[in-house]
Each structure stands twice: as C-alpha cells, then as structure tokens.
Design a protein around this motif. Structure first.
Motif, short mmCIF file in Angstrom:
data_model
loop_
_atom_site.label_atom_id
_atom_site.label_comp_id
_atom_site.label_asym_id
_atom_site.label_seq_id
_atom_site.Cartn_x
_atom_site.Cartn_y
_atom_site.Cartn_z
N PRO A 13 18.56 -25.37 5.45
CA PRO A 13 19.80 -26.08 5.74
C PRO A 13 21.04 -25.21 5.50
O PRO A 13 22.12 -25.51 6.03
CB PRO A 13 19.76 -27.27 4.79
N LEU A 14 20.90 -24.16 4.73
CA LEU A 14 22.04 -23.26 4.51
C LEU A 14 22.47 -22.57 5.80
O LEU A 14 23.63 -22.18 5.94
CB LEU A 14 21.73 -22.23 3.42
N ASP A 15 21.54 -22.46 6.75
CA ASP A 15 21.89 -21.87 8.03
C ASP A 15 22.96 -22.69 8.76
O ASP A 15 23.73 -22.16 9.55
CB ASP A 15 20.66 -21.72 8.92
N VAL A 62 35.25 -28.18 0.58
CA VAL A 62 34.99 -29.14 1.66
C VAL A 62 33.64 -28.85 2.30
O VAL A 62 32.83 -29.76 2.53
CB VAL A 62 36.12 -29.11 2.72
N ILE A 63 33.36 -27.60 2.57
CA ILE A 63 32.09 -27.20 3.20
C ILE A 63 30.92 -27.48 2.27
O ILE A 63 29.90 -28.05 2.68
CB ILE A 63 32.14 -25.70 3.59
N ILE A 64 31.07 -27.11 1.00
CA ILE A 64 29.98 -27.28 0.03
C ILE A 64 29.71 -28.76 -0.24
O ILE A 64 28.57 -29.18 -0.34
CB ILE A 64 30.29 -26.50 -1.26
N ARG A 65 30.75 -29.56 -0.36
CA ARG A 65 30.55 -30.99 -0.60
C ARG A 65 29.91 -31.68 0.62
O ARG A 65 29.07 -32.57 0.45
CB ARG A 65 31.85 -31.66 -1.02
N PHE A 70 29.77 -27.69 -9.02
CA PHE A 70 30.84 -26.71 -9.22
C PHE A 70 31.96 -26.92 -8.20
O PHE A 70 31.78 -27.57 -7.18
CB PHE A 70 30.29 -25.28 -9.14
N SER A 71 33.09 -26.34 -8.51
CA SER A 71 34.20 -26.33 -7.56
C SER A 71 34.67 -24.89 -7.40
O SER A 71 34.41 -24.02 -8.24
CB SER A 71 35.35 -27.22 -8.02
#
Length: 123
Positions: free
Chosen positions: A92-94, A20-23, A12-13
């Motif tokens: 890893p979401l932390d 940038v953070i999600i990629r 998703f975008s």
C-alpha cells in the motif's frame, strides 16, 4: 510500594503537508487492516481499564530527523501495512510513495512521536 506502567507511543506528526498524506494512509488506505487493539493507542490509553491510584504525569515527546528512506522503512513496519500486503499481494505504500517523497523532500524532515503514559500505584 509497587507501581504499574502502561507505556507506548502514538501516531507521529511531521510537517503539515506530509501529515495529510500519512493520515490518509493510516486511516483510509490501511485503516481496516489495523489489529483491533490498536484503538487503545489511538485513544491514548484512556479507555483501558485502570483500577489503580493513577499518578498524573507531564506529556513527553520523542523528536527525530529522518531521511525519506527512514520514514518509508518505519511505515513498512506497521502491522496494518503488513496485513494489507498479505491480503492484497501489493504494497500500500506504493499508493503514496511519490506524493510523500515530493512532500518530504521540500520540508524539514522532523518527526515527533507523542509518548503515552499511564502510571498507577497498586492498591
């Protein structure tokens, strides 16, 4: 007449700052934890053997507006997130949670999923 359909959705975008953070999360932090078959989605199913009479289709997208909790809940469902947790005994979401929350709260919270299709007539 019989048809075959491959259907899925890609990465998703959202807003540019959160993307940038999600990629970075997707490719760098948990990249090595994806199942090898994930590459087919990343390649928009174009590399899957498809020995059928392919029917071209237009592109489609799903659009949502998510709260931060919905966004994090979705990222939590990713198999690579779960594989990372199992292997490292940490979430890893932390690593991105605070930066992503700041970005998310100051942007429009819209999410767009590209839908992936390959449709073909059986020969």
């Amino acid at each position: 007449m019989e048809f075959l359909l491959y259907l899925g959705y890609g990465l998703f975008s959202t807003n540019a700052e959160s993307d940038v953070i999600i990629r970075n999360y997707y490719y760098t932090i948990i990249g090595e934890y994806w199942d090898k078959e994930r590459k087919y989605l990343d390649e928009n199913y174009t590399t899957i053997s498809f020995p059928f009479d392919e029917i071209s289709t237009e592109s489609f997208e799903n659009h949502f507006t998510w709260s931060f909790d919905e966004l994090m809940g979705y990222l939590e469902t990713w198999s690579a997130t779960q594989h990372y947790i199992q292997k490292n005994n940490s979430n890893p979401l932390d690593i991105i949670r605070e930066e992503l929350k700041i970005s998310w709260e100051k942007n429009d919270k819209k999410v767009t999923f590209p839908l992936l299709f390959r449709i073909g007539k059986l020969k």
